[in-house]
Structure formats: C-alpha cells, structure tokens
Write an enzyme that holds these catalytic residues in place. Structure first.
Site, PDB file in Angstrom:
ATOM      1  N   LYS A  11       0.837  -1.209   0.000  1.00  0.00           N
ATOM      2  CA  LYS A  11       0.000   0.000   0.000  1.00  0.00           C
ATOM      3  C   LYS A  11       0.862   1.245   0.000  1.00  0.00           C
ATOM      4  O   LYS A  11       2.024   1.229   0.443  1.00  0.00           O
ATOM      5  CB  LYS A  11      -0.964   0.037   1.188  1.00  0.00           C
ATOM      6  CG  LYS A  11      -0.323   0.160   2.574  1.00  0.00           C
ATOM      7  CD  LYS A  11      -0.038   1.603   3.016  1.00  0.00           C
ATOM      8  CE  LYS A  11       0.746   1.670   4.315  1.00  0.00           C
ATOM      9  NZ  LYS A  11       1.722   2.749   4.363  1.00  0.00           N
ATOM     10  N   SER A 105       2.488  -6.068   7.046  1.00  0.00           N
ATOM     11  CA  SER A 105       1.034  -6.115   7.245  1.00  0.00           C
ATOM     12  C   SER A 105       0.376  -6.947   6.151  1.00  0.00           C
ATOM     13  O   SER A 105      -0.585  -7.688   6.411  1.00  0.00           O
ATOM     14  CB  SER A 105       0.452  -4.702   7.237  1.00  0.00           C
ATOM     15  OG  SER A 105       1.038  -3.923   8.254  1.00  0.00           O
ATOM     16  N   ASP A 138      -1.915  -1.141  10.164  1.00  0.00           N
ATOM     17  CA  ASP A 138      -2.136  -1.248   8.720  1.00  0.00           C
ATOM     18  C   ASP A 138      -2.719  -2.598   8.301  1.00  0.00           C
ATOM     19  O   ASP A 138      -3.028  -2.798   7.133  1.00  0.00           O
ATOM     20  CB  ASP A 138      -0.804  -1.077   7.963  1.00  0.00           C
ATOM     21  CG  ASP A 138      -0.248   0.330   8.064  1.00  0.00           C
ATOM     22  OD1 ASP A 138      -1.011   1.260   8.384  1.00  0.00           O
ATOM     23  OD2 ASP A 138       0.965   0.488   7.819  1.00  0.00           O
TER      24      ASP A 138
END
Ligand code: C5P
Length: 299
Positions: A11, A105, A138
C-alpha cells in the site's frame, strides 16, 4: 496436498494526515490507503505445529521466526478461533521491508486469509478485521485492499471509489526506516505547536472518484515526510529527481523510505520509472498500478 495461496498487495498513502500523539502512544490519523500492484505471496499448507519459510527478493531482510507478522497472525487467528496453530507458511517477499509499503502487514493479512481457509474457520471479513487490528494499524487495510479512508490509528476503514486505474512509480530505497522512529521525530518537530485534527479533504476524494490525476497530484501529502527526510536526507533528492522527470506529484510513502510518484498513464509511469532508476538516486524504481485487490485465497 491441499494448500491455500493468497496474493497480498503493498500500500501507499495518497494522503497521510497525522494528529497529536494519543495516551496509548499511537497517533490519530486521517489517511487514504491505496493498494498497488506489488504483491507478496503467502502459501499455507497443513502441518503439525507452526513453521515459516521466507523466500523471494526481500527474504534476507525478513525475520523467519515467531516475530514475523505472518506467523504472529496465524497464532492470533488460531487463538481467536480456539484451534491449534497447525500450518506451514511460506512467504514470497517481493515487497521491500520497513519501506512504508506495509509489506509485513500484507503478509499478516495473507496468513489470516489463508489460515481461515485452510482451517475451514469461515470467519467473516469483520471478524478477520478485528483480529487484524490486534496485529498492527495497517493490517485491517491489508485485508481490505483497494482504496479506503483510514481513521483512528488507521484501523477504521471506509471504502473509496477510484474512477479509473492510477499509475504510480515506487522509488525503492536501499535500507529501511523504523516507523516508531519517524513518528518520534515528527513529535519532536512539532513540539510546542498546536496540532490540528487530522483530515482528508473532500477535494482529494473528488479527484480520486474522477481519476483526475492533476487534481489528485495537488492534493497528495504526508505529514511524516519532513520527519522521514530528516532521518534520511537523501529522500529530498529522490523527490526532486522524480518531479524533475515530470512526475505529477511525489511524496514519501507512509513512514518511508520509499517515495511514490503519480504518473499520467502507463507509458508515463514506465518512462519515469526507467529514468528515475537511471539517476541512481534510488535502489530501484517500479511502475505499479492501483487500486489493487487482495487475491482471494485459492486452493
Ligand atoms: O500499529 P503498528 O504496530 O504498525 O505501529 C508501529 C508503530 O508506529 C507504533 O508503535 C507507533 O510508534 C507508530 N504509530 C503511531 N500512530 C499510528 C500508527 C503507528 O504512532 N497511527
């Protein structure tokens, strides 16, 4: 033999607005998480007891013991469901480590999805998200994928529509930045200042909905950027290089040290990536797209 395979994306934060430190040590955030097409693979195979093997480009930088977030995720899920943590996990790491891309994550999210399937737990997305939030700020977004506004410490999510595929360049740095150190530096930078409530602007969400890249570039921002640059001054050079090469906007991703640039289209992102890599200002430059979906677990 039965195995479950998941592909979990990295991300970026299109905007990361950071509020004051809370009494629990976390900072209140308002952010737009955006998953991009750089994936780790997490494979879960039946076994007696829990084991973990890490391979792929960033294996050397990844702990392959019980501290690994994928292993911790499997343990947390087993405990939550009241089953034995019997699984052999293999993580193929293509997402740089401690890079502001939430790679750890992603691995945790992959392990949750794969073990939920392997152990036939049938936990809902909401239940998995609750376990995810215990593993890191996250991790809930890593399960969600796509694009979402994050609030709280990042764990409270609301999906966001993006009008079309967006093209980005990730400038990958050599080495890592520790997230707590970056937040600490931000606190030091802000000492004595009145800190505003974090917010995501309506203009940013409108730009995302319309996939208006010029408007989006103008709205990108990261409150952690200055702190990350102070800890690693060479990031200022990377950001300058990307903008000089015609990227529409460029910011540090999350707590860094990866920098992320917005491009106009696929051709533009390929050009910026090639030229940025050639400057030698970063270790690697990757053209990616977003929003990326979390690969559903497949047997
Ligand atoms: O939640 P996670 O384990 O990923 O957070 C790592 C560290 O980053 C925290 O211990 C804290 O220092 C910092 N952090 C923060 N505020 C957030 C998220 C992370 O201060 N919203």
């Amino acid at each position: 033999m039965l195995q479950v395979i998941t592909h979990v994306p990295a991300k970026i934060n299109v905007v990361l607005s950071v509020g004051p430190a809370r009494s629990d040590g976390y900072h209140e955030l308002a952010t737009v998480f955006h998953a991009v097409s750089l994936y780790d693979e997490v494979v879960a195979t039946p076994a007696a007891g829990l084991s973990l093997v890490v391979d792929g480009p960033y294996a050397d930088a990844t702990p392959a013991d019980e501290t690994n977030l994928a292993a911790r995720a499997a343990r947390a899920l087993a405990k939550h469901a009241g089953v034995a943590a019997d699984v052999a996990l293999r993580v193929r790491k293509a997402i740089p480590v401690a890079a502001g891309l939430a790679g750890g994550s992603a691995d945790a999210a992959g392990a949750l999805l794969a073990c939920n399937e392997l152990w036939r737990l049938g936990l809902s997305d909401a239940k998995l998200a609750a376990v995810a939030a215990t593993l890191g700020s996250d991790v809930p977004f890593a399960l969600h994928g796509g694009t979402a506004v994050g609030a709280g410490r990042g764990e409270r999510l609301r999906s966001v529509d993006v009008g079309a595929t967006l093209h980005w360049v990730l400038a990958v740095a050599d080495g890592e930045l520790a997230t707590p150190a970056v937040y600490k530096r931000l606190d030091a930078l802000r000492s004595g200042q009145r800190i505003r409530r974090p917010r995501v602007s309506r203009d940013l969400l409108t730009a995302l909905g319309a996939a208006d890249v010029d408007a989006l570039a103008a709205e990108m921002g990261n409150d952690l950027q200055e702190a990350a640059i102070q800890l690693r001054p060479s990031l200022a050079e990377v950001l300058r290089a990307g903008r000089d090469l015609g990227a529409l906007g460029g910011i540090v991703s999350g707590s860094g040290p990866t920098c992320v640039f917005l491009a106009r289209d696929a051709k533009h992102s390929a050009e910026v990536a090639a030229e940025l890599a050639a400057t030698g200002s970063c270790a690697d430059a990757l053209a990616v797209t977003g929003p990326a979906a979390v690969g559903p677990p497949t047997a």
